[in-house]
Write an enzyme that holds these catalytic residues in place. Sequence first.
Site, PDB file in Angstrom:
ATOM      1  N   THR A  69      38.505 -16.315 -46.628  1.00 10.54           N
ATOM      2  CA  THR A  69      37.413 -17.257 -46.887  1.00 10.54           C
ATOM      3  C   THR A  69      37.572 -18.020 -48.205  1.00 10.54           C
ATOM      4  O   THR A  69      37.375 -19.246 -48.231  1.00 10.54           O
ATOM      5  CB  THR A  69      36.059 -16.539 -46.851  1.00 10.54           C
ATOM      6  OG1 THR A  69      35.890 -15.947 -45.562  1.00 10.54           O
ATOM      7  CG2 THR A  69      34.914 -17.518 -47.100  1.00 10.54           C
ATOM      8  N   HIS A  93      47.811 -26.605 -33.211  1.00 12.33           N
ATOM      9  CA  HIS A  93      47.048 -25.941 -34.270  1.00 12.33           C
ATOM     10  C   HIS A  93      45.665 -26.585 -34.317  1.00 12.33           C
ATOM     11  O   HIS A  93      45.472 -27.635 -34.914  1.00 12.33           O
ATOM     12  CB  HIS A  93      47.780 -26.059 -35.607  1.00 12.33           C
ATOM     13  CG  HIS A  93      49.100 -25.364 -35.609  1.00 12.33           C
ATOM     14  ND1 HIS A  93      49.280 -24.099 -36.111  1.00 12.33           N
ATOM     15  CD2 HIS A  93      50.312 -25.746 -35.113  1.00 12.33           C
ATOM     16  CE1 HIS A  93      50.544 -23.732 -35.955  1.00 12.33           C
ATOM     17  NE2 HIS A  93      51.186 -24.719 -35.357  1.00 12.33           N
ATOM     18  N   ARG A 169      50.378 -49.266 -23.548  1.00 14.38           N
ATOM     19  CA  ARG A 169      51.416 -48.453 -24.175  1.00 14.38           C
ATOM     20  C   ARG A 169      51.467 -47.013 -23.662  1.00 14.38           C
ATOM     21  O   ARG A 169      52.175 -46.191 -24.221  1.00 14.38           O
ATOM     22  CB  ARG A 169      51.237 -48.446 -25.690  1.00 14.38           C
ATOM     23  CG  ARG A 169      49.964 -47.832 -26.209  1.00 14.38           C
ATOM     24  CD  ARG A 169      50.043 -47.672 -27.727  1.00 14.38           C
ATOM     25  NE  ARG A 169      48.782 -47.245 -28.284  1.00 14.38           N
ATOM     26  CZ  ARG A 169      47.963 -48.031 -28.998  1.00 14.38           C
ATOM     27  NH1 ARG A 169      48.297 -49.278 -29.232  1.00 14.38           N
ATOM     28  NH2 ARG A 169      46.822 -47.571 -29.477  1.00 14.38           N
ATOM     29  N   LEU A 186      43.203 -24.831 -47.068  1.00 15.33           N
ATOM     30  CA  LEU A 186      44.414 -24.168 -47.544  1.00 15.33           C
ATOM     31  C   LEU A 186      44.813 -22.999 -46.654  1.00 15.33           C
ATOM     32  O   LEU A 186      46.000 -22.817 -46.367  1.00 15.33           O
ATOM     33  CB  LEU A 186      44.220 -23.694 -48.981  1.00 15.33           C
ATOM     34  CG  LEU A 186      45.391 -22.924 -49.602  1.00 15.33           C
ATOM     35  CD1 LEU A 186      46.635 -23.805 -49.695  1.00 15.33           C
ATOM     36  CD2 LEU A 186      45.019 -22.389 -50.982  1.00 15.33           C
ATOM     37  N   HIS A 187      43.847 -22.211 -46.233  1.00 17.43           N
ATOM     38  CA  HIS A 187      44.174 -21.043 -45.397  1.00 17.43           C
ATOM     39  C   HIS A 187      44.910 -21.475 -44.140  1.00 17.43           C
ATOM     40  O   HIS A 187      45.956 -20.910 -43.790  1.00 17.43           O
ATOM     41  CB  HIS A 187      42.899 -20.288 -45.023  1.00 17.43           C
ATOM     42  CG  HIS A 187      43.102 -19.291 -43.926  1.00 17.43           C
ATOM     43  ND1 HIS A 187      43.995 -18.239 -44.023  1.00 17.43           N
ATOM     44  CD2 HIS A 187      42.557 -19.197 -42.679  1.00 17.43           C
ATOM     45  CE1 HIS A 187      43.977 -17.534 -42.900  1.00 17.43           C
ATOM     46  NE2 HIS A 187      43.125 -18.106 -42.071  1.00 17.43           N
ATOM     47  N   ARG A 196      55.835 -23.272 -38.984  1.00 20.00           N
ATOM     48  CA  ARG A 196      56.638 -24.475 -38.790  1.00 20.00           C
ATOM     49  C   ARG A 196      57.779 -24.635 -39.795  1.00 20.00           C
ATOM     50  O   ARG A 196      58.631 -25.506 -39.610  1.00 20.00           O
ATOM     51  CB  ARG A 196      55.730 -25.708 -38.830  1.00 20.00           C
ATOM     52  CG  ARG A 196      54.692 -25.718 -37.716  1.00 20.00           C
ATOM     53  CD  ARG A 196      55.319 -25.544 -36.358  1.00 20.00           C
ATOM     54  NE  ARG A 196      54.330 -25.634 -35.277  1.00 20.00           N
ATOM     55  CZ  ARG A 196      54.618 -25.500 -33.991  1.00 20.00           C
ATOM     56  NH1 ARG A 196      55.868 -25.254 -33.626  1.00 20.00           N
ATOM     57  NH2 ARG A 196      53.683 -25.585 -33.078  1.00 20.00           N
TER      58      ARG A 196
END
Length: 225
Positions: A69, A93, A169, A186-187, A196
């Site tokens: 958290t 993700h 397209r 950030l987590h 990745r």
Amino acid sequence: HEISPDAEALLDVEIPVLGEGYVKLVDYMGSDHAILNAARVSTGRDEKPRSEAENVGLISYLRRHGHTTPSEMVEMLWEMRVPLFVYRQGGRHRTFERVLFDSSENITFYHPKLENIAAQSRINHQGRGEIAHNEIAGQFLQCLRDNETQAMKLYYQLRQAGVHSNVARRHLPVNKFLDLALKTDLHNALHYLGLRLDSHAQLEIREPSEAMAKCVRAIAPWSYD
């Protein structure tokens, strides 16, 4: 308001990836200190002087024990230009917020380098095997260009006929570059990069991930390390 000098130096700087692509840090909120303040929130804002060793130790403890958290208090926003097939991998993700701004005029395509064109792995059904012979790799690149030429010809014919660009397209190849904004905390950024940046990840997704990692490390170096 927490400021990271290294992150400030990266703001609005286009980091080149995959030929004509790029990754650019547009904005961020928070740093390692925002995580520390969130973790120590039970006593109010942490005004007690702390050593770097204490702060690094707390962040290491939080990461090691899965207390995520506080890391979610740090946010980051990128702008990037990547091929459609790379975007689709990142789209798995679901913790990212995305806005696409797919230009109807500036349409370009990604072409891999000859030395990065490989045969199918005999062991891993989703992996690359031995590097393809230059002649075969050259044929592959020529086929890409021929396909792009034909697809773009049809695209312009449909546009001239009055078809909306978003519809016209839809048949364009998946190596078409796509422009988007991407935001996460950030987590979730660290989780994404942990997958990745792996040596087994596809080459084309590792390169923009390395650019993102450079930004993440500038924002929160203790957490990244």
